[in-house]
Structure formats: structure tokens, C-alpha cells
Motif scaffolding. Structure first.
Motif, short mmCIF file in Angstrom:
data_model
loop_
_atom_site.label_atom_id
_atom_site.label_comp_id
_atom_site.label_asym_id
_atom_site.label_seq_id
_atom_site.Cartn_x
_atom_site.Cartn_y
_atom_site.Cartn_z
N ASN A 287 0.76 -1.21 0.29
CA ASN A 287 0.07 0.10 -0.08
C ASN A 287 0.75 1.31 0.06
OD1 ASN A 287 -2.60 -1.34 -0.04
ND2 ASN A 287 -2.28 -1.77 2.25
N ASN A 288 2.20 1.17 -0.09
CA ASN A 288 3.04 2.14 -0.05
C ASN A 288 2.86 3.07 -1.38
OD1 ASN A 288 4.06 1.68 2.58
ND2 ASN A 288 5.92 0.47 1.60
N LYS A 289 2.87 4.39 -1.48
CA LYS A 289 3.07 4.95 -2.55
C LYS A 289 4.09 4.72 -3.47
CE LYS A 289 3.24 9.80 -4.16
NZ LYS A 289 3.50 11.40 -3.96
N LEU A 290 5.26 4.67 -3.06
CA LEU A 290 6.36 4.23 -3.88
C LEU A 290 7.21 2.90 -3.44
CD1 LEU A 290 8.22 7.99 -3.71
CD2 LEU A 290 6.89 6.84 -5.37
N ASP A 291 7.95 2.50 -4.42
CA ASP A 291 8.76 1.30 -3.88
C ASP A 291 9.90 1.85 -3.64
OD1 ASP A 291 6.89 -1.00 -4.73
OD2 ASP A 291 6.90 -0.19 -6.66
N VAL A 292 10.31 2.95 -4.19
CA VAL A 292 11.82 3.38 -3.85
C VAL A 292 11.72 4.79 -4.00
CG1 VAL A 292 14.27 3.33 -4.60
CG2 VAL A 292 12.97 1.31 -5.03
N VAL A 293 12.70 5.41 -3.09
CA VAL A 293 12.72 6.90 -3.37
C VAL A 293 14.50 6.82 -3.26
CG1 VAL A 293 12.69 7.26 -0.45
CG2 VAL A 293 12.22 9.11 -2.14
N GLU B 250 21.82 8.93 -9.13
CA GLU B 250 20.59 8.57 -8.45
C GLU B 250 19.39 8.68 -9.37
OE1 GLU B 250 23.43 10.34 -5.75
OE2 GLU B 250 22.41 11.18 -7.41
N LEU B 251 19.40 9.76 -10.29
CA LEU B 251 18.39 9.76 -11.38
C LEU B 251 18.43 8.53 -12.17
CD1 LEU B 251 16.26 11.64 -12.72
CD2 LEU B 251 18.18 12.53 -14.34
N ASN B 252 19.54 8.10 -12.76
CA ASN B 252 19.59 7.04 -13.56
C ASN B 252 18.87 5.67 -12.76
OD1 ASN B 252 21.26 8.61 -15.29
ND2 ASN B 252 23.06 7.76 -14.51
N VAL B 253 19.29 5.52 -11.26
CA VAL B 253 18.50 4.46 -10.84
C VAL B 253 16.88 4.70 -10.59
CG1 VAL B 253 18.57 3.20 -8.56
CG2 VAL B 253 20.63 3.99 -9.46
N ALA B 254 16.56 5.85 -10.64
CA ALA B 254 15.18 5.85 -10.32
C ALA B 254 14.69 5.84 -11.70
CB ALA B 254 14.75 7.60 -10.04
N ILE B 255 15.28 6.16 -12.76
CA ILE B 255 14.60 5.93 -14.40
C ILE B 255 14.72 4.47 -14.54
CG2 ILE B 255 15.06 6.25 -16.75
CD1 ILE B 255 15.92 9.13 -16.06
N GLY B 256 15.66 3.72 -14.28
CA GLY B 256 15.74 2.34 -14.38
C GLY B 256 14.57 1.38 -13.61
N LEU B 257 14.65 1.85 -12.29
CA LEU B 257 13.41 1.09 -11.76
C LEU B 257 12.16 1.29 -12.15
CD1 LEU B 257 15.19 1.79 -8.05
CD2 LEU B 257 15.13 -0.30 -9.25
N SER B 258 11.92 2.64 -12.47
CA SER B 258 10.47 2.92 -12.98
C SER B 258 10.08 2.10 -14.31
CB SER B 258 10.41 4.42 -13.28
OG SER B 258 9.33 4.88 -13.81
N ARG B 259 11.32 1.97 -15.13
CA ARG B 259 11.04 1.42 -16.43
C ARG B 259 10.75 -0.11 -16.32
NH1 ARG B 259 15.98 3.46 -20.61
NH2 ARG B 259 15.38 5.87 -20.62
N ILE B 260 11.29 -0.61 -15.06
CA ILE B 260 10.93 -2.10 -14.80
C ILE B 260 9.91 -2.35 -14.37
CG2 ILE B 260 11.77 -3.93 -13.18
CD1 ILE B 260 14.79 -3.13 -14.19
N SER C 167 9.16 4.86 -8.50
CA SER C 167 10.32 5.27 -7.89
C SER C 167 9.85 6.85 -8.01
CB SER C 167 11.50 5.10 -8.72
OG SER C 167 11.41 5.70 -10.07
N GLY C 168 10.70 7.47 -6.86
CA GLY C 168 10.65 8.71 -6.49
C GLY C 168 11.89 9.50 -6.39
N ASP D 95 8.40 9.86 -9.79
CA ASP D 95 7.76 10.91 -9.02
C ASP D 95 8.83 11.95 -8.70
OD1 ASP D 95 4.98 11.09 -7.24
OD2 ASP D 95 6.82 12.10 -6.38
N TYR D 96 8.30 13.33 -8.85
CA TYR D 96 9.13 14.20 -8.46
C TYR D 96 8.48 15.20 -7.70
CZ TYR D 96 7.80 17.00 -12.51
OH TYR D 96 6.70 17.64 -13.51
N GLU D 97 7.71 14.91 -6.69
CA GLU D 97 6.65 15.87 -5.98
C GLU D 97 7.69 16.54 -4.97
OE1 GLU D 97 3.82 15.22 -2.21
OE2 GLU D 97 3.64 13.81 -3.78
N CYS D 98 8.68 16.09 -4.55
CA CYS D 98 9.37 16.81 -3.51
C CYS D 98 10.76 17.24 -4.15
CB CYS D 98 9.95 16.07 -2.30
SG CYS D 98 8.46 15.59 -1.25
#
Length: 327
Positions: free
Chosen positions: A3-9, A40-50, A54-55, A79-82
Motif C-alpha cells: 500500500n506504499n505510494k512508492l517502492d523506492v525513493v 541517483e536519477l539513472n537508478v530512479a529511471i531504471g527502476l521505473s522502467r522495470i 520510484s521517486g 515521481d518528483y513531488e519533492c
């Protein structure tokens, strides 16, 4: 059901990157292609594609570079809410040469005084971080400034206390530190809070003083880390756990290396995503090798990171007992 909003931040700096379109010295190049860059941006993008949610937390300048990175985040469904838009400080950028024959490219950074270097504890939003089940940190964000390091360390401690898991990639940037001793001390403090530590072999030697992968792993395991996975280049990767599970996963042979930058981030994407999906560690390291191998065959730091469909289809063709040519 999670139920978490994100898997990874994750948190760190993104930069506009201009990649030379022809080989040679940067001062001789007339044409460049633009990309977004940042470990860190690369990791967030990679996780999202899979397929993971990610945030990414950072600061961007109120400029065209910052807006390009925002559009990249939107396109990649990160996600880049913050993310704070900083009206006083610019988005950093870098120039990267076009490498040939698998050599490392030349990179020149223009990041001094960047918006991201002003990250501090005010960028920690408890509600946002608690909405993620995992935190990924790297040594790049830690090296940007003393306040960015304080944010990374605070986030690590807070997330672990909240019962979250944490991965750490040292991603050494010696030029950003006052001294090697300071770099080693501060990055190891971050690493000791992590569940999973993912150094390269050379990084491990610098950070621990040991030469052998198992000794490097034992150094971190003795400090309470659960899993250490060490990238050993052409040999693949070595892993060891706090329960003394250990092994070597051979590298995938690549026909043509285009750009080595981003390989470690791709490796992190593979390992983190697999472990969060509940895969065994051996399979997670195999995925790390696969994504890292894929990343080095294209220009750009994140362009080679696969989608979920590509990952499943291409990895299904690999034999677990061999090291086939990839590409």
C-alpha cells in the motif's frame, strides 16, 4: 498488496549532459546531443522502467536545464513531488566526449554552486519518505556538500528506524571531497546503515583497505550490513551475505562497448529491482550484470536501461550456466 505510494525513493543531483557526436578532444567538438545525467536519477529511471514506483528528491534551477530534467522525469514516470525549484542557483551541466573502443569518456563537470549542492535537511519530507518501502543512496549526493551529506545520513538513519530497507552504491567522486580520508570515513558511515552495499572492486579497496572481494564484503558484514555485492568488471560480480551465502556471477560478454558511464547505475537497478521483487540473491546479481551490460552499449547514462518487457524477454534467452555474448 503493497500500500506504499512508492517502492523506492532516492535523492541526489541531476545535470544536463551534452554528449559529443564525434570522437576527439572536447574543445574540437562542434556538435553535442543533450541528455539528463545523474547517478541517483539513472537508478530512479531504471527502476521505473522495470515497473517499480520510484521517486527522486532534489533541487533544480529555474532554468531550461531544470525544465528539461523535469520533462525527462515526467516521460519516465518518476515521481518528483519533492523536487524544489531553486530561483537562486542553477542546474549543473556536464560535457562528455564520445569514447571509442570501450575506453572511458572524458567528462567535464560544471556543478559548483548548483541548486542540488544546496540540498539540506529541509528537503527531508517525512510523509514522502515514509511512503516508500526502500531508500537508495549513492556517494555522489553525499559528496556534493556538507549539507547534502547531512541529508543523506539523516535519511539513512530515519528510514532504517522506520523499518525500511536501504541500498548504498559508493559511486566514488574523489575530486568532490576535501581528502580521501574524509571520503572514506563519511561514505563508510553511510554504508554501515545500509542493508545492501554495492561497491566496485576498486572502490572497495579504497574504502576498506582490503584487496580481495571476500575481505571487502566481510568488512561491511561485520558492521551489520546484510548483503554485499562487489562489481569485479570483466569477471562479473561477487556476493556474500550475513548468513555466509556467497558466490560469483560471471559477466556477460559484450560485442561493442559504446559508453561505460552508467554501468554501475544499471547494475544497481538490476540488483535492487530483483531483491524488491523477492528474487533470490543469485538471480538479482545476474539481473544486475545484465542491466549493466545493456547500459554500456548506448550513448547516454540511462538510455540502455530496459523496460520490464525487454528485461523478461532478453534475460529469458540467457543460459544460467554460460556467459553468452550480449548485444
Amino acid at each position: 498488496m503493497n500500500n506504499n505510494k512508492l517502492d523506492v525513493v532516492t535523492l541526489g543531483e541531476a545535470m544536463m549532459m551534452f554528449v559529443a557526436t564525434k570522437a576527439g578532444e572536447l574543445h574540437d567538438v562542434e556538435n553535442f546531443v543533450r541528455r539528463a545525467a545523474g547517478a541517483e536519477l539513472n537508478v530512479a529511471i531504471g527502476l521505473s522502467r522495470i515497473g517499480l514506483r520510484s521517486g527522486w528528491v532534489s533541487r533544480l534551477g529555474n532554468d531550461s536545464f531544470g525544465r528539461f530534467i523535469q520533462s525527462t522525469l515526467e516521460k519516465e514516470n518518476v515521481d518528483y513531488e519533492c523536487v524544489l525549484i531553486d530561483a537562486e542557483h542553477p542546474t549543473g551541466f556536464q560535457l562528455k566526449s564520445k569514447a571509442e573502443n570501450g575506453t572511458d569518456p572524458t567528462v567535464e563537470y560544471f556543478r559548483k554552486g548548483s541548486a542540488a549542492s544546496h540540498l539540506d535537511l529541509t528537503d527531508f519530507n517525512e510523509d514522502y519518505f515514509i511512503s516508500a518501502r526502500h531508500l537508495h543512496l549513492s556517494g555522489v549526493a553525499a559528496a556534493l556538500s556538507s549539507t547534502s551529506y547531512q541529508l543523506s545520513l539523516y535519511a539513512a538513519k530515519w528510514m532504517r528506524n522506520a523499518g525500511k530497507t536501504l541500498s548504498f552504491d559508493p559511486n566514488l567522486r574523489p575530486s568532490l571531497w576535501k581528502s580521501e580520508a574524509e571520503m572514506v570515513e563519511q561514505l563508510n558511515q553511510l554504508a554501515f546503515h545500509a542493508n545492501w552495499v554495492l561497491p566496485g572492486l576498486k572502490e572497495g579497496k579504497i574504502l576498506t583497505g582490503y584487496d580481495k572481494p571476500e575481505d571487502i564484503a566481510d568488512f561491511y558484514l561485520s558492521q551489520g550490513v546484510d548483503v554485499v555485492v562487489i562489481k569485479t568488471g570483466e569477471q562479473g560480480a561477487y556476493y556474500k551475505t550475513s548468513e555466509n551465502q556467497k558466490g560469483i556471477v560471471p559477466a556477460l560478454r559484450v560485442k561493442h562497448v559504446v559508453d561505460t558511464v552508467g554501468a554501475g547505475d544499471g547494475f544497481a537497478v538490476g540488483v535492487i529491482s530483483a531483491l524488491l521483487e523477492g528474487e533470490p540473491l543469485q538471480r538479482a546479481v545476474e539481473r544486475g550484470n545484465f542491466v549493466g551490460a545493456r547500459a554500456i552499449q548506448v550513448i547516454g547514462d540511462s538510455e540502455g536501461l530496459p523496460t520490464k518487457a525487454q528485461l523478461q524477454q532478453e534475460m529469458s534467452l540467457l543460459s544460467p550456466s554460460t556467459s553468452p555474448v550480449f548485444g
